[in-house]
Design a protein around this motif. Structure first.
Motif, PDB file in Angstrom:
ATOM      1  N   SER A   1       0.831  -1.200   0.000  1.00 43.58           N
ATOM      2  CA  SER A   1       0.000   0.000   0.000  1.00 43.58           C
ATOM      3  C   SER A   1       0.866   1.250   0.000  1.00 43.58           C
ATOM      4  O   SER A   1       2.091   1.196   0.175  1.00 43.58           O
ATOM      5  CB  SER A   1      -0.899   0.003   1.242  1.00 43.58           C
ATOM      6  N   ASP A   2       0.226   2.411  -0.174  1.00 41.36           N
ATOM      7  CA  ASP A   2       0.969   3.669  -0.120  1.00 41.36           C
ATOM      8  C   ASP A   2       1.614   3.864   1.250  1.00 41.36           C
ATOM      9  O   ASP A   2       2.741   4.346   1.355  1.00 41.36           O
ATOM     10  CB  ASP A   2       0.042   4.847  -0.433  1.00 41.36           C
ATOM     11  N   ALA A   3       0.897   3.490   2.301  1.00 42.24           N
ATOM     12  CA  ALA A   3       1.474   3.592   3.642  1.00 42.24           C
ATOM     13  C   ALA A   3       2.688   2.680   3.765  1.00 42.24           C
ATOM     14  O   ALA A   3       3.713   3.052   4.355  1.00 42.24           O
ATOM     15  CB  ALA A   3       0.435   3.239   4.695  1.00 42.24           C
TER      16      ALA A   3
ATOM     17  N   ALA B   1       4.737   1.792   1.409  1.00 42.51           N
ATOM     18  CA  ALA B   1       5.862   2.397   0.690  1.00 42.51           C
ATOM     19  C   ALA B   1       6.559   3.437   1.557  1.00 42.51           C
ATOM     20  O   ALA B   1       7.800   3.525   1.578  1.00 42.51           O
ATOM     21  CB  ALA B   1       5.372   3.026  -0.611  1.00 42.51           C
ATOM     22  N   GLU B   2       5.783   4.223   2.279  1.00 41.73           N
ATOM     23  CA  GLU B   2       6.378   5.229   3.177  1.00 41.73           C
ATOM     24  C   GLU B   2       7.084   4.558   4.352  1.00 41.73           C
ATOM     25  O   GLU B   2       8.171   4.971   4.758  1.00 41.73           O
ATOM     26  CB  GLU B   2       5.289   6.168   3.689  1.00 41.73           C
TER      27      GLU B   2
ATOM     28  N   ARG C   1       8.676   1.919  -6.218  1.00 39.83           N
ATOM     29  CA  ARG C   1       8.012   2.205  -4.954  1.00 39.83           C
ATOM     30  C   ARG C   1       8.785   1.661  -3.752  1.00 39.83           C
ATOM     31  O   ARG C   1       8.695   2.207  -2.653  1.00 39.83           O
ATOM     32  CB  ARG C   1       6.601   1.607  -4.962  1.00 39.83           C
TER      33      ARG C   1
ATOM     34  N   THR D   1      -2.231  10.879   7.012  1.00 39.99           N
ATOM     35  CA  THR D   1      -1.742  10.606   5.659  1.00 39.99           C
ATOM     36  C   THR D   1      -0.782   9.412   5.683  1.00 39.99           C
ATOM     37  O   THR D   1      -0.259   9.044   6.743  1.00 39.99           O
ATOM     38  CB  THR D   1      -0.998  11.825   5.094  1.00 39.99           C
ATOM     39  N   PRO D   2      -0.519   8.795   4.521  1.00 38.95           N
ATOM     40  CA  PRO D   2       0.437   7.683   4.497  1.00 38.95           C
ATOM     41  C   PRO D   2       1.799   8.046   5.093  1.00 38.95           C
ATOM     42  O   PRO D   2       2.373   7.254   5.846  1.00 38.95           O
ATOM     43  CB  PRO D   2       0.542   7.355   3.007  1.00 38.95           C
TER      44      PRO D   2
ATOM     45  N   PHE E   1       1.881  -2.200  -7.770  1.00 42.89           N
ATOM     46  CA  PHE E   1       2.166  -1.617  -6.462  1.00 42.89           C
ATOM     47  C   PHE E   1       3.517  -2.098  -5.917  1.00 42.89           C
ATOM     48  O   PHE E   1       4.247  -1.316  -5.293  1.00 42.89           O
ATOM     49  CB  PHE E   1       1.048  -1.968  -5.474  1.00 42.89           C
TER      50      PHE E   1
ATOM     51  N   ARG F   1      -3.683  -3.631   0.971  1.00 39.34           N
ATOM     52  CA  ARG F   1      -4.516  -2.605   0.329  1.00 39.34           C
ATOM     53  C   ARG F   1      -5.997  -2.949   0.475  1.00 39.34           C
ATOM     54  O   ARG F   1      -6.429  -4.037   0.143  1.00 39.34           O
ATOM     55  CB  ARG F   1      -4.138  -2.478  -1.151  1.00 39.34           C
TER      56      ARG F   1
END
Length: 329
Positions: free
Chosen positions: A169-171, A173-174, A200, A294-295, A195, A233
């Motif tokens: 997920s985007d989170a 990746a962070e 990423r 936010t992520p 993804f 996700r």
């Protein structure tokens, strides 16, 4: 650090030949690390290797012992780029007093230091040297470049903790970027290459699952030392992730999500064979509580928690208290 590397260095020192210090074993000296410290590069490591002799044997032998014992220990490097400045450092108005002697000499040095602050080196350090040698126990030291003319580098003799991210997920990746930055190794698992890809997750081990789901997860071994973050996700495969983490005995398990979703996951994991005690092992929601949304903010909360878990795993309550007292907390 591989045992064979230390054994090779020791054998060369005993034979009176110049040992090889491979870049892969001392990555802080690699070319890509130059931006972090302009005075450290592969030529610096070669120069240090060329300076080693029989007097350095106790340093590497102690490092080998620490490696075998699983000690929290480091090989440290004093890197001198301006000898006169290194030896001329004097106390300033802010930092702790160490006398009017700067570094003991203007030469590079390899030393051993562990978390108990035991130091082994081929030459006698000055009080100011000792201050910075002990600081290698922080990993990449906060005080590397506090004094002119020299800098400090360290290489841990123990394996880093692995963080397993279930879901790209985007989170995630962070989290992967930040966890790598603070010294974890990162493995990410997902089934969608859109993804889970190098762009990423450039610094993570990527495990691609097949079949458009997480069914293959059950065939992948985990490790009891893993820190598992369940970040799939849409949360669709959170139950499988939680079951996998528990069954593999992960040291830490955290799952993102709200109370309502977590209640549903609870029923599904219990149906899958977990116990209520297993469920209570799962930190939910994952991360420290400070209003992250936010992520990127969630990654700070999650990795902050991982750092805290690692700290409490490595240090006894007594050691933690000494650390907190030293900070005036």
């Amino acid at each position: 650090m591989e045992r064979a590397i230390l054994e090779s260095i020791i054998a060369d020192l005993k034979a009176g030949t110049t040992p090889t210090l491979p870049l892969e074993a001392f990555p802080a000296f690699a070319a890509q690390a130059e931006s972090a410290n302009p005075h450290v590069d592969p030529t610096t490591l070669s120069a240090i290797a060329a300076s080693l002799g029989p007097a350095d044997l106790p340093t590497f032998e102690r490092a080998l012992q620490a490696l075998d014992e699983g000690d929290l220990a480091w090989l440290g490097f004093k890197v001198v780029y301006d000898p006169q400045a290194a030896m001329a450092n004097v106390d300033n108005e802010v930092t702790k007093r160490y006398g009017h002697q700067g570094s003991a000499d203007g030469d590079n040095l390899v030393f051993f230091c562990n978390d108990a602050k035991e130091i082994v080196a081929s030459r006698e350090p000055s009080p100011r040297d000792i201050f910075q040698m002990k600081d290698v126990t922080r990993g990449p030291s906060m005080h590397n470049d506090q004094f002119d003319g020299l800098t400090w580098v360290s290489q841990p003799l123990f394996e880093p903790v692995r963080v397993v991210l279930l879901g790209a997920s985007d989170a995630a990746a962070e989290v992967a970027a930040l966890a790598d930055h603070v010294g974890f190794t990162v493995t990410v698992m997902d089934y969608d290459p859109a993804f889970l890809n190098e762009e990423r997750f450039p610094h993570a081990e990527r495990i691609m699952l097949h079949g458009g789901n997480f069914d293959e997860l059950s065939n992948i071994p985990g490790h009891p030392g893993d820190y598992v973050c369940v970040l799939t996700r849409g949360h669709m495969f959170d139950p499988q992730g939680c079951v996998w983490a528990v069954q593999n005995g992960a040291h830490y398990i955290g799952m993102m999500g709200c109370a309502g979703k977590n209640s549903t996951v609870h029923d599904l994991v219990i149906d899958a064979g977990l116990t209520e005690e297993d469920w209570e092992r799962i930190k939910r929601p994952i991360g420290l509580a400070f209003g992250a949304k936010t992520p990127a903010e969630l990654a700070i909360a999650i990795v902050g928690e991982l750092v805290d878990v690692r700290y409490k795993e490595r240090y006894s309550p007594e050691a933690q208290k000494r650390h907190e007292d030293s900070l005036g907390r």
